[in-house]
Design an enzyme around this catalytic site. Structure first.
Site, PDB file in Angstrom:
ATOM      1  N   SER A 169       0.544  -1.283   0.334  1.00  0.00           N
ATOM      2  CA  SER A 169      -0.160  -0.602   0.220  1.00  0.00           C
ATOM      3  C   SER A 169       1.156   1.150  -0.220  1.00  0.00           C
ATOM      4  O   SER A 169       2.213   1.007   0.919  1.00  0.00           O
ATOM      5  CB  SER A 169      -0.927   0.267   1.179  1.00  0.00           C
ATOM      6  OG  SER A 169      -1.299   0.886   1.388  1.00  0.00           O
ATOM      7  N   CYS A 203       0.377   3.108  10.916  1.00  0.00           N
ATOM      8  CA  CYS A 203       1.116   4.445   9.591  1.00  0.00           C
ATOM      9  C   CYS A 203       1.454   5.417  10.175  1.00  0.00           C
ATOM     10  O   CYS A 203       0.784   5.634  11.766  1.00  0.00           O
ATOM     11  CB  CYS A 203      -0.214   5.289   8.792  1.00  0.00           C
ATOM     12  SG  CYS A 203       1.475   6.137   7.870  1.00  0.00           S
ATOM     13  N   ASN A 225       4.991  -2.404   8.193  1.00  0.00           N
ATOM     14  CA  ASN A 225       4.901  -0.924   7.631  1.00  0.00           C
ATOM     15  C   ASN A 225       5.822  -0.711   8.535  1.00  0.00           C
ATOM     16  O   ASN A 225       6.966  -0.933   8.844  1.00  0.00           O
ATOM     17  CB  ASN A 225       3.489  -0.063   8.645  1.00  0.00           C
ATOM     18  CG  ASN A 225       3.528   0.946   7.591  1.00  0.00           C
ATOM     19  OD1 ASN A 225       3.887   1.890   7.473  1.00  0.00           O
ATOM     20  ND2 ASN A 225       2.034   0.971   8.023  1.00  0.00           N
ATOM     21  N   THR A 226       6.279   0.486   7.871  1.00  0.00           N
ATOM     22  CA  THR A 226       7.442   1.637   7.946  1.00  0.00           C
ATOM     23  C   THR A 226       8.152   2.247   9.319  1.00  0.00           C
ATOM     24  O   THR A 226       7.255   1.882  10.245  1.00  0.00           O
ATOM     25  CB  THR A 226       7.382   2.558   7.200  1.00  0.00           C
ATOM     26  OG1 THR A 226       6.591   3.477   7.849  1.00  0.00           O
ATOM     27  CG2 THR A 226       7.811   2.798   5.825  1.00  0.00           C
ATOM     28  N   GLY A 261      11.557  -3.879   2.802  1.00  0.00           N
ATOM     29  CA  GLY A 261      12.932  -4.498   1.886  1.00  0.00           C
ATOM     30  C   GLY A 261      13.270  -5.310   1.013  1.00  0.00           C
ATOM     31  O   GLY A 261      14.020  -6.015   0.476  1.00  0.00           O
ATOM     32  N   SER A 268       9.239  -0.329  -1.640  1.00  0.00           N
ATOM     33  CA  SER A 268      10.952   0.178  -2.290  1.00  0.00           C
ATOM     34  C   SER A 268      10.858   0.077  -3.656  1.00  0.00           C
ATOM     35  O   SER A 268      11.937  -0.015  -3.748  1.00  0.00           O
ATOM     36  CB  SER A 268      11.383   0.274  -1.059  1.00  0.00           C
ATOM     37  OG  SER A 268      10.296   1.615   0.124  1.00  0.00           O
TER      38      SER A 268
HETATM   39  C1  LIG Z   1       5.835   6.183  -0.189  1.00  0.00           C
HETATM   40  C2  LIG Z   1       5.505   4.914   0.575  1.00  0.00           C
HETATM   41  C3  LIG Z   1       3.801   5.292   0.749  1.00  0.00           C
HETATM   42  C4  LIG Z   1       3.180   4.077   2.145  1.00  0.00           C
HETATM   43  N1  LIG Z   1       1.903   4.761   1.835  1.00  0.00           N
HETATM   44  C5  LIG Z   1       1.191   3.291   2.799  1.00  0.00           C
HETATM   45  C6  LIG Z   1      -0.151   3.873   2.932  1.00  0.00           C
HETATM   46  O1  LIG Z   1      -0.644   4.665   2.646  1.00  0.00           O
HETATM   47  N2  LIG Z   1      -0.697   2.540   4.105  1.00  0.00           N
HETATM   48  C7  LIG Z   1       0.090   2.207   4.397  1.00  0.00           C
HETATM   49  O2  LIG Z   1      -0.417   0.474   4.858  1.00  0.00           O
HETATM   50  N3  LIG Z   1       1.550   1.706   4.410  1.00  0.00           N
HETATM   51  C8  LIG Z   1       1.750   2.596   3.111  1.00  0.00           C
HETATM   52  N4  LIG Z   1       3.802   2.262   3.263  1.00  0.00           N
HETATM   53  C9  LIG Z   1       4.467   1.366   3.436  1.00  0.00           C
HETATM   54  C10 LIG Z   1       4.120   0.012   2.642  1.00  0.00           C
HETATM   55  O3  LIG Z   1       3.077  -0.854   2.467  1.00  0.00           O
HETATM   56  C11 LIG Z   1       5.507  -0.720   3.135  1.00  0.00           C
HETATM   57  O4  LIG Z   1       4.626  -1.795   4.400  1.00  0.00           O
HETATM   58  C12 LIG Z   1       6.310  -0.716   3.921  1.00  0.00           C
HETATM   59  O5  LIG Z   1       7.177   0.351   3.039  1.00  0.00           O
HETATM   60  C13 LIG Z   1       7.424  -1.841   4.206  1.00  0.00           C
HETATM   61  O6  LIG Z   1       8.043  -2.186   2.652  1.00  0.00           O
HETATM   62  P1  LIG Z   1       9.242  -2.150   1.801  1.00  0.00           P
HETATM   63  O7  LIG Z   1      10.358  -2.052   2.149  1.00  0.00           O
HETATM   64  O8  LIG Z   1       8.984  -3.378   0.629  1.00  0.00           O
HETATM   65  O9  LIG Z   1       8.794  -0.325   1.000  1.00  0.00           O
HETATM   66  C14 LIG Z   1       4.228   3.145   2.448  1.00  0.00           C
HETATM   67  C15 LIG Z   1       5.323   3.481   1.581  1.00  0.00           C
HETATM   68  C16 LIG Z   1       5.778   4.040   1.295  1.00  0.00           C
HETATM   69  C17 LIG Z   1       7.490   3.787   0.540  1.00  0.00           C
END
Ligand SMILES: Cc1cc2nc3c(=O)[nH]c(=O)nc-3n(C[C@H](O)[C@H](O)[C@H](O)COP(=O)(O)O)c2cc1C
Ligand code: FES
Lengths: 269, 303
Positions: free
Chosen positions: B20, B128, B191-192, B243, B265
């Site tokens: 997301s 979030c 989530n982040t 990641g 990402s």
């Molecule tokens: C630009 C950006 C926007 C995001 N917006 C949301 C969001 O609206 N809702 C949500 O649940 N997670 C959001 N996330 C988190 C991602 O869904 C994910 O949980 C997190 O980035 C870890 O995964 P990744 O390392 O593959 O990015 C966002 C991440 C990024 C980078």
């Protein structure tokens, strides 16, 4: 490539028109014509700007109208600004021989380096430059140096021919053929230019604009149908424009809400 | 070997899911991530109760080992998405709608409306880190998490509910367990991770919001640990993320206990084709290691 914003000095500022200035920065950035950088003013905002000079001293050209650009216009030589980039695809210029460029208003900025590149390569170039008034006609001298065929149009007739840049395009196309038309300007004008070229069967590459956040193809803020303006664009080809029902019609606000282009333009003001 | 999986009742052609908040901003773009990118399912950008502009820029940055974002949950608001919903009605891909709210009532309000649009699953974003007024993250507290999950579940009935958790929780396994008891059908983690960057020349935080969430390679070890702990605590399937940008990353999550793997990402590091690339690399690893099914390696790191 500068990934995180880097604080750099403004080396010199050139007044281009009564409310447009070019900022030469103490920063090396190699870029293709049509690529852009993200500029950051701490505590204010960060926004995309097309590059109007590349190499050792890159530059951006800014019209003082919004909160960000007004703050930028208050900066003096020696002032600092953050920059990251370059981003976007830029114009593709392989295998073109006879070229027309059409630019309206600030749209002269993204095509400036393009025209200068064509001049260097000795390519047969015509440039149509549209503005509200002669005074506001951006880069007329520099563009004039790239070609003998510079056609200026102004809304009030104070310089060149009175009328629209797109009418000039129609006029030129009635007499001659081009391999390709490159363009940048207000989107209704781009749409009109595209339709004219479609009728004549001429390829286009148009530089479009949407609200951006990341600039590198992740957040989706700049979605234009299935494309990302920051990554797949900002320059789009006819084959893409044909499959882009949102072109000239719809855009996303900062919230992601889809609105008419008119509402989007009002919000940008 | 096929990579087809069943995730909380969703049949996915492969276990990769668009996370997301990445690219899920238009129906056409989601379709492209499925068709051209090769994702097994698509999660929409989180949808809120009202139109919300999110934070000013800079709101997304690239750091050395990951991204740092504080987009601040921008959303058109569920009422302003009619055309997008219409386009999505004719979709050929599994769609997960992500929702958020500042209170249980708001979560319920959004879920009620969204459920009528018949997404294949609803992800409840209780994690979030990006918003001040939504700042009290539900996901750090077991009771608050369970309350959101059970209230939303009542509204959405048979639609599978995925609870998206934050690594900021002191005990993420306990939160997952509380969500399972509240009838969540799956867990999404993570989530982040909260973070910040300062520009030393400007002497200022770079993000307009000062604080943001880190994603990408930097947080993979955090995600792996969370999924590993959650796997021990619950029976419902886990959508693991944080990641992932290679087949080996995905297999690592599966060995920790994930059924499906999310990619956000990774789109930055590998382009939209990251999903297809991850699947291809997973298949190669599976072949080399003579693995018969993903089931065989799921959670195998637990011994
Ligand atoms: C630009 C950006 C926007 C995001 N917006 C949301 C969001 O609206 N809702 C949500 O649940 N997670 C959001 N996330 C988190 C991602 O869904 C994910 O949980 C997190 O980035 C870890 O995964 P990744 O390392 O593959 O990015 C966002 C991440 C990024 C980078
Ligand atoms: S600005 Fe983020 S994807 Fe284009």
């Amino acid at each position: 490539m500068t990934k995180l914003p880097k604080m750099v000095s403004i080396k010199r500022i050139v007044q281009e028109t009564p409310n447009i200035k070019t900022y030469y920065l103490e920063h090396k950035m190699n870029a293709k014509p049509g690529q852009f950088a993200m500029l950051w003013l701490p505590d204010i905002d960060e926004k995309p700007f097309t590059l109007t000079a590349k190499g050792k001293e890159c530059a951006v050209t800014v019209q003082c109208k919004g909160k960000f650009t007004k703050a930028m216009c208050d900066l003096k030589e020696g002032g600092k600004i953050g920059i990251r980039g370059p981003y976007g695809n830029g114009f593709s210029t392989e295998e073109v021989k006879k070229v027309c460029i059409i630019a309206g208003g600030c749209g002269a900025a993204p095509v400036l380096l393009l025209a200068e590149q064509f001049k260097k390569k000795g390519i047969d170039l015509s440039v149509i430059l549209g503005a509200k008034t002669g005074k506001e006609c951006l880069f007329k001298e520099r563009l004039g140096k790239t070609t003998k065929n510079l056609y200026i149009t102004t809304d009030d007739g104070s310089l060149g021919e009175k009328g629209y840049a797109t009418s000039m395009l129609e006029k030129l196309l009635a007499k001659q053929k081009f391999d390709i038309v490159f363009g940048c300007g207000p989107e209704p004008m781009m749409k009109k230019a595209f339709e004219i070229c479609e009728r004549k069967g001429i390829e286009c590459q148009l530089n479009l604009e949407r609200y951006m956040r990341c600039g590198f193809g992740v957040c989706g803020a700049c979605a234009l149908g299935k494309w990302l303006v920051c990554k797949d664009g900002p320059v789009f080809k006819s084959e893409q424009l044909r499959e882009m029902p949102e072109f000239g019609e719809k855009a996303l606000l900062k919230s992601g809400k889809e609105v008419s282009l008119k509402e989007f333009a009002e919000w940008r003001q | 070997m096929s990579l087809e999986i069943d995730f909380a009742g969703l049949k996915l052609k492969n276990p990769t899911v668009l996370a997301s908040g990445v690219l899920g901003t238009s129906a056409a773009l989601m379709k492209r991530v499925f068709e051209e990118g090769g994702a097994g399912a698509i999660t929409m950008k989180s949808i809120g109760p009202e139109e919300r502009a999110g934070h000013a820029n800079p709101s997304v940055l690239e750091l050395e080992h990951g991204l740092l974002n504080a987009v601040g949950l921008p959303s058109p608001g569920y009422k302003n998405m009619e055309e997008e919903w219409n386009e999505l009605e004719e979709r050929k891909f599994p769609l997960i709608a992500s929702i958020y709210g500042a209170s249980v009532e708001e979560f319920v309000e959004v879920s009620k409306f969204v459920a009528e649009k018949k997404p294949d699953a609803i992800e409840v974003n209780i994690s979030c880190p990006n918003t001040q007024e939504h700042g009290q993250i539900f996901g750090v507290n077991e009771t608050a998490s369970a309350e959101v999950v059970s209230s939303v579940k009542k509204e959405i009935g048979k639609i599978p509910l995925i609870a998206k958790l934050t690594p900021q929780a002191p005990n993420i396994a306990a939160i997952a367990s509380a969500c399972e008891k509240a009838e969540a059908n799956a867990i999404c983690a993570i989530n982040t991770v909260a973070g910040m960057a300062i520009d030393i020349d400007a002497r200022k935080p770079i993000l307009c919001n000062k604080f943001g969430g880190i994603s990408g390679p930097a947080i993979k070890p955090v995600g792996i640990k969370c999924v590993y702990q959650i796997f021990k605590a619950v029976k419902i399937p886990i959508l693991g993320m944080g990641g992932i940008s290679s087949g080996r990353d995905a297999i690592e999550y599966i060995q920790a206990g994930a059924t499906a793997v999310g990619i956000g990402s990774g789109v930055y590091y590998q382009g939209i084709g990251v999903f297809e690339k991850v699947c291809r690399e997973m298949k190669e690893w599976i072949k080399e290691n003579e693995v018969k099914s993903l089931e065989e390696i799921r959670g195998c790191a637990h011994g």
